[in-house]
Write a protein that holds these residues in place. Sequence first.
Motif, PDB file in Angstrom:
ATOM      1  N   GLY A  47       0.598  -1.313  -0.059  1.00  0.00           N
ATOM      2  CA  GLY A  47       0.160  -0.091   0.113  1.00  0.00           C
ATOM      3  C   GLY A  47       0.837   1.364   0.166  1.00  0.00           C
ATOM      4  N   LYS A  48       2.004   1.325   0.217  1.00  0.00           N
ATOM      5  CA  LYS A  48       3.000   2.173   0.424  1.00  0.00           C
ATOM      6  C   LYS A  48       3.796   2.443  -0.878  1.00  0.00           C
ATOM      7  CE  LYS A  48       3.165   2.888   5.331  1.00  0.00           C
ATOM      8  NZ  LYS A  48       4.184   3.050   6.537  1.00  0.00           N
ATOM      9  N   TYR A  49       3.614   1.653  -2.203  1.00  0.00           N
ATOM     10  CA  TYR A  49       4.776   1.797  -2.863  1.00  0.00           C
ATOM     11  C   TYR A  49       4.260   3.459  -3.769  1.00  0.00           C
ATOM     12  CZ  TYR A  49       5.477  -3.185  -2.998  1.00  0.00           C
ATOM     13  OH  TYR A  49       5.658  -4.336  -2.937  1.00  0.00           O
ATOM     14  N   TYR A  54       9.135   8.065  -6.413  1.00  0.00           N
ATOM     15  CA  TYR A  54      10.307   9.250  -6.778  1.00  0.00           C
ATOM     16  C   TYR A  54      10.827   9.711  -5.571  1.00  0.00           C
ATOM     17  CZ  TYR A  54       7.510   9.281 -10.817  1.00  0.00           C
ATOM     18  OH  TYR A  54       6.816   8.824 -12.285  1.00  0.00           O
ATOM     19  N   THR A  55      11.892  10.303  -5.331  1.00  0.00           N
ATOM     20  CA  THR A  55      12.625  10.777  -4.388  1.00  0.00           C
ATOM     21  C   THR A  55      13.321  12.057  -5.046  1.00  0.00           C
ATOM     22  OG1 THR A  55      14.038  10.784  -2.324  1.00  0.00           O
ATOM     23  CG2 THR A  55      14.887   9.596  -4.478  1.00  0.00           C
ATOM     24  N   HIS A  56      13.708  13.155  -4.311  1.00  0.00           N
ATOM     25  CA  HIS A  56      14.467  14.063  -4.711  1.00  0.00           C
ATOM     26  C   HIS A  56      15.741  14.716  -3.953  1.00  0.00           C
ATOM     27  CE1 HIS A  56      12.898  17.153  -1.706  1.00  0.00           C
ATOM     28  NE2 HIS A  56      11.971  16.331  -1.742  1.00  0.00           N
ATOM     29  N   PHE A  67      10.589   1.445 -10.494  1.00  0.00           N
ATOM     30  CA  PHE A  67       9.792   1.453 -12.011  1.00  0.00           C
ATOM     31  C   PHE A  67       8.518   0.776 -11.942  1.00  0.00           C
ATOM     32  CE2 PHE A  67      14.451   1.862 -12.079  1.00  0.00           C
ATOM     33  CZ  PHE A  67      14.644   2.792 -12.864  1.00  0.00           C
ATOM     34  N   ILE A  68       7.503   1.607 -11.412  1.00  0.00           N
ATOM     35  CA  ILE A  68       6.037   1.225 -11.651  1.00  0.00           C
ATOM     36  C   ILE A  68       5.425   2.084 -12.184  1.00  0.00           C
ATOM     37  CG2 ILE A  68       6.155  -0.527  -9.680  1.00  0.00           C
ATOM     38  CD1 ILE A  68       4.984   1.497  -7.859  1.00  0.00           C
ATOM     39  N   ALA A  69       3.954   1.958 -12.774  1.00  0.00           N
ATOM     40  CA  ALA A  69       3.183   3.032 -13.392  1.00  0.00           C
ATOM     41  C   ALA A  69       2.938   4.061 -12.349  1.00  0.00           C
ATOM     42  CB  ALA A  69       1.831   2.331 -13.763  1.00  0.00           C
ATOM     43  N   SER A  70       3.114   5.188 -12.702  1.00  0.00           N
ATOM     44  CA  SER A  70       2.650   6.303 -11.793  1.00  0.00           C
ATOM     45  C   SER A  70       2.143   7.548 -12.740  1.00  0.00           C
ATOM     46  CB  SER A  70       3.794   6.948 -11.177  1.00  0.00           C
ATOM     47  OG  SER A  70       4.984   7.617 -12.045  1.00  0.00           O
TER      48      SER A  70
END
Length: 70
Positions: A47-49, A54-56, A67-70
């Motif tokens: 549930g937390k994917y 992304y991160t910055h 690398f999953i659909a977003s």
Amino acid sequence: NHILSTQHPEHGGYVYFTPARPGHYRVYSQPNSAMWCCVGTGMENHGKYGQFIYTHSGNDSIYVNLFIAS
């Protein structure tokens, strides 16, 4: 690819771990008698994917973590 198989289709117990060996057995938790702490956190991860795609770093860089659909 083993997210769906982490839950037993008949009694709903969760698997303790998914072995890498083909055809190897799985140990599932038993409702009301055997529930491991890592079972809950393992299901919570799915549930937390969305939080970790992304991160910055600072204001200039963005990184793709999953690398999953977003």
